[in-house]
Motif scaffolding. Sequence first.
Motif, PDB file in Angstrom:
ATOM      1  N   GLY A 118      50.449  58.565  60.637  1.00 15.58           N
ATOM      2  CA  GLY A 118      50.262  58.043  59.288  1.00 15.58           C
ATOM      3  C   GLY A 118      49.029  57.175  59.142  1.00 15.58           C
ATOM      4  N   THR A 119      48.781  56.789  57.889  1.00 16.16           N
ATOM      5  CA  THR A 119      47.602  55.994  57.577  1.00 16.16           C
ATOM      6  C   THR A 119      47.984  54.540  57.345  1.00 16.16           C
ATOM      7  N   MET A 120      46.971  53.700  57.210  1.00 21.30           N
ATOM      8  CA  MET A 120      47.198  52.280  56.996  1.00 21.30           C
ATOM      9  C   MET A 120      46.030  51.699  56.214  1.00 21.30           C
ATOM     10  N   THR A 121      46.271  50.554  55.623  1.00 20.34           N
ATOM     11  CA  THR A 121      45.223  49.826  54.924  1.00 20.34           C
ATOM     12  C   THR A 121      45.110  48.442  55.541  1.00 20.34           C
ATOM     13  N   LEU A 122      43.926  48.142  56.069  1.00 23.91           N
ATOM     14  CA  LEU A 122      43.649  46.839  56.660  1.00 23.91           C
ATOM     15  C   LEU A 122      42.770  46.037  55.705  1.00 23.91           C
ATOM     16  N   GLY A 123      42.942  44.722  55.677  1.00 21.51           N
ATOM     17  CA  GLY A 123      42.171  43.884  54.772  1.00 21.51           C
ATOM     18  C   GLY A 123      41.545  42.703  55.471  1.00 21.51           C
ATOM     19  N   ILE A 124      40.393  42.264  54.959  1.00 26.56           N
ATOM     20  CA  ILE A 124      39.694  41.118  55.542  1.00 26.56           C
ATOM     21  C   ILE A 124      38.980  40.352  54.433  1.00 26.56           C
ATOM     22  N   ASP A 125      38.950  39.026  54.552  1.00 24.46           N
ATOM     23  CA  ASP A 125      38.266  38.180  53.577  1.00 24.46           C
ATOM     24  C   ASP A 125      36.803  37.999  53.950  1.00 24.46           C
ATOM     25  N   ALA A 126      35.974  37.789  52.927  1.00 24.39           N
ATOM     26  CA  ALA A 126      34.556  37.501  53.133  1.00 24.39           C
ATOM     27  C   ALA A 126      34.103  36.518  52.066  1.00 24.39           C
ATOM     28  N   SER A 127      33.012  35.823  52.351  1.00 21.79           N
ATOM     29  CA  SER A 127      32.469  34.819  51.434  1.00 21.79           C
ATOM     30  C   SER A 127      31.032  35.174  51.088  1.00 21.79           C
ATOM     31  N   VAL A 128      30.693  35.005  49.811  1.00 22.14           N
ATOM     32  CA  VAL A 128      29.336  35.268  49.335  1.00 22.14           C
ATOM     33  C   VAL A 128      28.770  33.964  48.787  1.00 22.14           C
ATOM     34  N   ALA A 129      27.651  33.543  49.341  1.00 24.45           N
ATOM     35  CA  ALA A 129      27.067  32.249  49.003  1.00 24.45           C
ATOM     36  C   ALA A 129      26.526  32.236  47.582  1.00 24.45           C
ATOM     37  N   GLY A 130      26.554  31.052  46.969  1.00 19.51           N
ATOM     38  CA  GLY A 130      25.982  30.875  45.648  1.00 19.51           C
ATOM     39  C   GLY A 130      26.961  30.250  44.679  1.00 19.51           C
ATOM     40  N   PRO A 131      26.489  29.811  43.517  1.00 13.31           N
ATOM     41  CA  PRO A 131      27.379  29.230  42.497  1.00 13.31           C
ATOM     42  C   PRO A 131      28.416  30.260  42.035  1.00 13.31           C
ATOM     43  N   TYR A 132      29.666  29.863  42.057  1.00 14.58           N
ATOM     44  CA  TYR A 132      30.768  30.780  41.783  1.00 14.58           C
ATOM     45  C   TYR A 132      31.373  30.463  40.428  1.00 14.58           C
ATOM     46  N   ASP A 133      31.395  31.439  39.557  1.00 13.97           N
ATOM     47  CA  ASP A 133      31.971  31.282  38.229  1.00 13.97           C
ATOM     48  C   ASP A 133      33.147  32.244  38.098  1.00 13.97           C
ATOM     49  N   PRO A 134      34.347  31.834  38.552  1.00 14.89           N
ATOM     50  CA  PRO A 134      35.493  32.751  38.515  1.00 14.89           C
ATOM     51  C   PRO A 134      35.828  33.172  37.098  1.00 14.89           C
ATOM     52  N   ARG A 135      36.278  34.434  36.971  1.00 18.59           N
ATOM     53  CA  ARG A 135      36.595  34.983  35.663  1.00 18.59           C
ATOM     54  C   ARG A 135      38.105  35.068  35.489  1.00 18.59           C
ATOM     55  N   PRO A 136      38.587  34.808  34.294  1.00 19.73           N
ATOM     56  CA  PRO A 136      40.017  34.941  34.049  1.00 19.73           C
ATOM     57  C   PRO A 136      40.449  36.397  34.113  1.00 19.73           C
ATOM     58  N   ILE A 137      41.711  36.625  34.454  1.00 19.90           N
ATOM     59  CA  ILE A 137      42.243  37.984  34.455  1.00 19.90           C
ATOM     60  C   ILE A 137      42.240  38.507  33.021  1.00 19.90           C
ATOM     61  N   PRO A 138      41.660  39.672  32.772  1.00 25.12           N
ATOM     62  CA  PRO A 138      41.661  40.207  31.402  1.00 25.12           C
ATOM     63  C   PRO A 138      43.070  40.430  30.883  1.00 25.12           C
ATOM     64  N   GLU A 139      43.210  40.380  29.567  1.00 27.55           N
ATOM     65  CA  GLU A 139      44.506  40.615  28.947  1.00 27.55           C
ATOM     66  C   GLU A 139      44.949  42.057  29.152  1.00 27.55           C
ATOM     67  N   ALA A 140      46.261  42.264  29.125  1.00 26.02           N
ATOM     68  CA  ALA A 140      46.822  43.603  29.266  1.00 26.02           C
ATOM     69  C   ALA A 140      46.779  44.304  27.913  1.00 26.02           C
ATOM     70  N   THR A 141      45.826  45.226  27.748  1.00 28.02           N
ATOM     71  CA  THR A 141      45.647  45.903  26.465  1.00 28.02           C
ATOM     72  C   THR A 141      45.995  47.388  26.514  1.00 28.02           C
ATOM     73  N   GLY A 142      45.958  47.997  27.692  1.00 26.12           N
ATOM     74  CA  GLY A 142      46.234  49.424  27.800  1.00 26.12           C
ATOM     75  C   GLY A 142      45.075  50.304  27.421  1.00 26.12           C
ATOM     76  N   ILE A 143      43.918  49.709  27.104  1.00 24.34           N
ATOM     77  CA  ILE A 143      42.724  50.469  26.741  1.00 24.34           C
ATOM     78  C   ILE A 143      41.540  49.944  27.556  1.00 24.34           C
ATOM     79  N   ALA A 144      40.776  50.856  28.131  1.00 26.10           N
ATOM     80  CA  ALA A 144      39.558  50.487  28.841  1.00 26.10           C
ATOM     81  C   ALA A 144      38.396  51.289  28.260  1.00 26.10           C
ATOM     82  N   ARG A 145      37.259  50.646  28.093  1.00 27.98           N
ATOM     83  CA  ARG A 145      36.070  51.315  27.561  1.00 27.98           C
ATOM     84  C   ARG A 145      34.937  51.196  28.553  1.00 27.98           C
TER      85      ARG A 145
END
Length: 276
Positions: A118-145
């Motif tokens: 079988g298969t698997m999914t492995l994950g790892i964290d990384a950091s990117v330097a610079g000023p970080y402006d986190p974005r809010p989670i978009p609203e649940a609308t059911g439409i993407a453009r």
Amino acid sequence: MKNHSGHDMAGHNGHGGARPGGLSVSENGYTLEFDSTIFSAGAQTVTFRVTGPDGRPVTEYTPEHEKELHLIAVRRDTAGFQHVHPVMDEKGTWSTVVTLEPGDWRFFADIHPAGHDGTMTLGIDASVAGPYDPRPIPEATGIARIGEYTVALGGELLPGEASELTLTVSRNGRPVTDLQPYLGAYGHLVALRVGDLGYLHVHPEGAPGDGSTEPGPEVTFMAAAPSGGTYRFYLDFQHNDVVRTAEFTVRTTAVPRPDTAPGTAPGHTNHHHAHH
């Protein structure tokens, strides 16, 4: 219902609450190792390997959905999603280019080492330097453009139970009926649980050339949420030789469905095992 890894998502980790992949850097003796997990912003080359139970880099893989390895990059606030396919050298080192903005990132490697069951999914964290402006989670609308394209999401994501989701693609208001196969399907869906980025990798019902699956406008998936909460969906589809990504926010609550018998875990209804 099975995810990209071939696991029964709704029963993979016990009674109706599948444990999503990608939460660990190591699984079954296989470990994801990046040469560096600190990057500058912009287009960056990432190099990494997967070591096996013997401690050596894995050099032989069983292709899944036409590729030996799928690499997903996404910022911890769920922005910047990228799905790429690195190239491996003879020593087992993979490399590819991704575009990174400042902030905390998560990388997922979706693999099937040759000889492993079988298969698997492995994950790892990384950091990117610079000023970080986190974005809010978009609203649940059911439409993407995405430019001239609109994708509508229909259906309900249910915790611990396989349910049908339909994504309908249109362009300038007209249904798209000539989607092109991408990774052996007319659509490729990744779902991430907001909060820990638990990873669900699903594919649509049917396949190009099977005699019954139409190339749009609808692409149907079976999906099961491992828990209540908020999820981010990323749909890759190909049209006019370009792969585009539609993004959605989907919410679900851990409330048993009315047809679930008392004392029975959600997902153990009779129709739960009808789709594979």
